[in-house]
Design an enzyme around this catalytic site. Structure first.
Site, PDB file in Angstrom:
ATOM      1  N   ASN A 162      37.222  40.439  47.534  1.00 17.41           N
ATOM      2  CA  ASN A 162      37.416  39.534  46.232  1.00 17.41           C
ATOM      3  C   ASN A 162      38.506  39.168  45.930  1.00 17.41           C
ATOM      4  OD1 ASN A 162      37.800  39.389  43.234  1.00 17.41           O
ATOM      5  ND2 ASN A 162      35.923  40.568  43.022  1.00 17.41           N
ATOM      6  N   HIS A 165      42.213  38.600  41.852  1.00 17.51           N
ATOM      7  CA  HIS A 165      43.300  39.150  41.611  1.00 17.51           C
ATOM      8  C   HIS A 165      44.496  38.288  42.198  1.00 17.51           C
ATOM      9  CE1 HIS A 165      42.505  42.866  39.972  1.00 17.51           C
ATOM     10  NE2 HIS A 165      41.869  43.155  40.963  1.00 17.51           N
ATOM     11  N   HIS A 198      34.783  35.960  40.910  1.00 17.59           N
ATOM     12  CA  HIS A 198      33.995  36.264  39.732  1.00 17.59           C
ATOM     13  C   HIS A 198      34.568  34.965  38.486  1.00 17.59           C
ATOM     14  CE1 HIS A 198      33.085  39.267  36.199  1.00 17.59           C
ATOM     15  NE2 HIS A 198      32.286  37.955  35.984  1.00 17.59           N
ATOM     16  N   ARG A 200      34.574  34.155  35.557  1.00 19.18           N
ATOM     17  CA  ARG A 200      34.335  34.709  34.077  1.00 19.18           C
ATOM     18  C   ARG A 200      34.249  33.583  32.928  1.00 19.18           C
ATOM     19  NH1 ARG A 200      35.415  39.827  32.350  1.00 19.18           N
ATOM     20  NH2 ARG A 200      35.480  41.556  34.008  1.00 19.18           N
ATOM     21  N   ARG A 204      39.536  33.717  33.009  1.00 18.76           N
ATOM     22  CA  ARG A 204      41.046  34.503  32.971  1.00 18.76           C
ATOM     23  C   ARG A 204      41.559  34.420  34.184  1.00 18.76           C
ATOM     24  NH1 ARG A 204      39.391  40.879  32.080  1.00 18.76           N
ATOM     25  NH2 ARG A 204      38.446  39.885  30.488  1.00 18.76           N
ATOM     26  N   GLU A 225      30.362  36.046  41.718  1.00 19.86           N
ATOM     27  CA  GLU A 225      29.866  37.079  40.699  1.00 19.86           C
ATOM     28  C   GLU A 225      29.920  36.474  39.191  1.00 19.86           C
ATOM     29  OE1 GLU A 225      32.456  40.595  39.966  1.00 19.86           O
ATOM     30  OE2 GLU A 225      32.413  40.848  42.098  1.00 19.86           O
ATOM     31  N   THR A 256      35.067  44.579  35.399  1.00 17.75           N
ATOM     32  CA  THR A 256      33.648  44.912  35.195  1.00 17.75           C
ATOM     33  C   THR A 256      33.541  46.455  35.116  1.00 17.75           C
ATOM     34  OG1 THR A 256      33.178  43.150  36.918  1.00 17.75           O
ATOM     35  CG2 THR A 256      31.356  44.338  35.968  1.00 17.75           C
ATOM     36  N   GLU A 306      23.994  45.700  44.305  1.00 20.30           N
ATOM     37  CA  GLU A 306      25.276  46.106  44.669  1.00 20.30           C
ATOM     38  C   GLU A 306      25.398  47.304  44.138  1.00 20.30           C
ATOM     39  OE1 GLU A 306      28.664  43.407  44.711  1.00 20.30           O
ATOM     40  OE2 GLU A 306      30.139  45.144  44.016  1.00 20.30           O
ATOM     41  N   HIS A 346      33.405  48.256  44.000  1.00 22.71           N
ATOM     42  CA  HIS A 346      34.241  48.676  42.751  1.00 22.71           C
ATOM     43  C   HIS A 346      34.932  49.990  42.867  1.00 22.71           C
ATOM     44  CE1 HIS A 346      35.695  48.394  38.805  1.00 22.71           C
ATOM     45  NE2 HIS A 346      35.080  47.108  38.679  1.00 22.71           N
TER      46      HIS A 346
HETATM   47  N1  PXP Z   1      31.936  44.398  42.809  1.00 23.76           N
HETATM   48  C1  PXP Z   1      31.924  43.893  41.640  1.00 23.76           C
HETATM   49  C2  PXP Z   1      30.645  43.614  41.181  1.00 23.76           C
HETATM   50  C3  PXP Z   1      33.195  43.745  40.755  1.00 23.76           C
HETATM   51  O1  PXP Z   1      33.102  43.399  39.301  1.00 23.76           O
HETATM   52  C4  PXP Z   1      34.326  44.143  41.414  1.00 23.76           C
HETATM   53  C5  PXP Z   1      35.661  43.740  40.570  1.00 23.76           C
HETATM   54  O2  PXP Z   1      35.965  42.455  40.334  1.00 23.76           O
HETATM   55  C6  PXP Z   1      34.632  44.343  42.796  1.00 23.76           C
HETATM   56  C7  PXP Z   1      33.238  44.803  43.485  1.00 23.76           C
HETATM   57  C8  PXP Z   1      35.739  44.917  43.441  1.00 23.76           C
HETATM   58  O3  PXP Z   1      36.347  45.961  42.746  1.00 23.76           O
HETATM   59  P1  PXP Z   1      37.774  46.290  43.127  1.00 23.76           P
HETATM   60  O4  PXP Z   1      38.499  45.017  42.585  1.00 23.76           O
HETATM   61  O5  PXP Z   1      38.089  47.457  42.297  1.00 23.76           O
HETATM   62  O6  PXP Z   1      37.665  46.497  44.554  1.00 23.76           O
END
Ligand code: PXP
Length: 398
Positions: A162, A165, A198, A200, A204, A225, A256, A306, A346
């Protein structure tokens, strides 16, 4: 595999998942190389167990588990017992449920412990014979439970990165650097098998431009996402990601926070899935590891779930972490038995990931924060490769 789970009477415990129990019991037999043996697990209530306890052990009241080896009095029988017949394990679900509540465990977790205990009795262990035997049996039980919880797989889970960030850092300055599109390419070159973003509603971090470019450049798999909201659904249909993951979205949250409540939002989610189905886009639902959400995910027509690993990752005590992990392990087995494909994510980092990656029904892990944080110090390529190394079998404890 000749493993039979028999319900002696109507057992109403709502947390009871026969599919998941069967999978784990079969796994237990495989661990002991007993996959060709016959075993019956008979689930009953306290009244029925009391009757067995009184008849065969001369004891009053119910007990949790009783084992009846097939070969015990074999010589006295007028027929031969096949060599692979192990016997019967009788379990009172009501007693198991009370014990699970007292120990803060799930019912299935307690049932598995009792099955392990009962099976060791069938194999000749007896903790009532001597202290040494009791201690040897306890050790064996713990070893088997550890192995069951961390069952090794031969294939590797996929790693989807993901890159939100990266966009968050860009937005801190409102410039064009660092670019999540470039980051996605580096992740793919390092071996990631998917990219997750994601989009959003408040935009953001990831912007429409990122999604557009990612759709053109991602060579592996682009997983979008999103909330089940009209505006983003239209964007998804227009962009055509390889799959989407529906997540709940609150304006004020940092990330999330919880899983989707599929049970309460059945209609809305079903509608969104139907739209995606017509466009040929598979849908994953980000849910907490709970049986009722898994069942609802199947009912609304999801392809994947998931499983939210946040509570497991955030646990501060070993007991809480083990409990949360067991919920994920059970949910992964249940979801697979329901015909759903299973991803998880997550909060996963370089310490807590291998245990989840070892679960054989999990196809893909979605990881963002830990990898992008590490990338600040070691570079993105290295950070992805280090995470990939943790997904490779064999896993610790095997
Ligand atoms: N899965 C989903 C559905 C999420 O919303 C996120 C966070 O954006 C992640 C996985 C990844 O989480 P992390 O950034 O804590 O690894």
């Amino acid at each position: 595999m000749p493993l039979h789970i028999i319900l002696q009477s109507d057992i109403t415990a709502s947390a009871l998942s026969i599919a998941s129990l069967k999978k784990r019991a079969e796994r237990l037999l495989r661990l002991l190389s007993l996959e060709h043996s016959d075993l019956s697990i008979v689930l009953m209530n306290d009244a029925e167990m009391s009757a067995f306890n009184s008849r065969y052990r001369n004891r009053k009241g119910p007990t949790n588990v009783l084992s009846f080896p097939a070969r015990d009095d074999a010589e006295a029988l007028p027929f031969a017992i096949p060599g692979n017949e192990l016997g019967d394990i009788l379990i009172s679900v009501e007693t198991a449920d009370r014990e699970a509540t007292l120990a803060g465990k799930s019912l299935n977790e307690r049932l598995i412990e009792l099955i392990v205990h009962g099976l060791l009795h069938l194999l000749g262990h007896d903790h009532e014979r001597s202290e040494e035997e009791a201690s040897a049996m306890w050790d064996q039980e713990q070893k088997l439970l550890d192995k069951l919880n961390q069952f090794g797989r031969n294939t590797m889970a996929h790693l989807a990165i993901n890159v939100d960030h990266v966009a968050t850092i860009r937005e801190a300055r409102g410039t064009s650097e660092p670019d999540p599109v470039l980051a996605a390419g580096i992740c793919e070159l390092a071996g990631a098998s998917g990219i997750v973003v994601h989009l959003r509603e408040d935009r953001r971090h990831i912007k429409d431009r990122d999604l557009r470019l990612l759709r053109q450049t991602v060579k592996t798999k682009l997983n979008l996402e999103m909330a089940a909201a009209r505006e983003v659904i239209a964007i998804a249909l227009e962009t055509g990601p390889d799959m989407i993951t529906l997540v709940p979205e609150k304006r004020q949250e940092l990330t999330t926070e919880g899983g989707l409540d599929v049970v309460r939002n059945h209609k809305k989610i079903e509608k969104a899935i139907e739209k995606m189905r017509r466009a040929g886009i598979p849908v994953s639902l980000f849910i907490d590891p709970e049986e009722k959400q898994i069942k609802a995910a199947r009912e609304v027509g999801a392809t994947f779930v998931e499983l939210h690993t946040g509570r497991y990752c955030d646990s501060v005590t070993d007991e809480a972490r083990d409990h949360e992990f067991n919920l994920i392990a059970e949910s992964a087995a249940t979801a697979a038995a329901e015909g759903l494909r299973v991803n998880a994510g997550h909060g996963l980092d370089y310490r807590n990931t291998p245990r989840v990656a070892a679960l054989e029904t999990i196809e893909e892990l979605s990881i963002g924060h830990a990898v992008i944080s590490r990338a600040v110090f070691v570079g993105l390529d290295q950070a992805v490769r280090e995470m990939l190394a943790l997904l490779r079998p064999p896993f610790p404890g095997h």
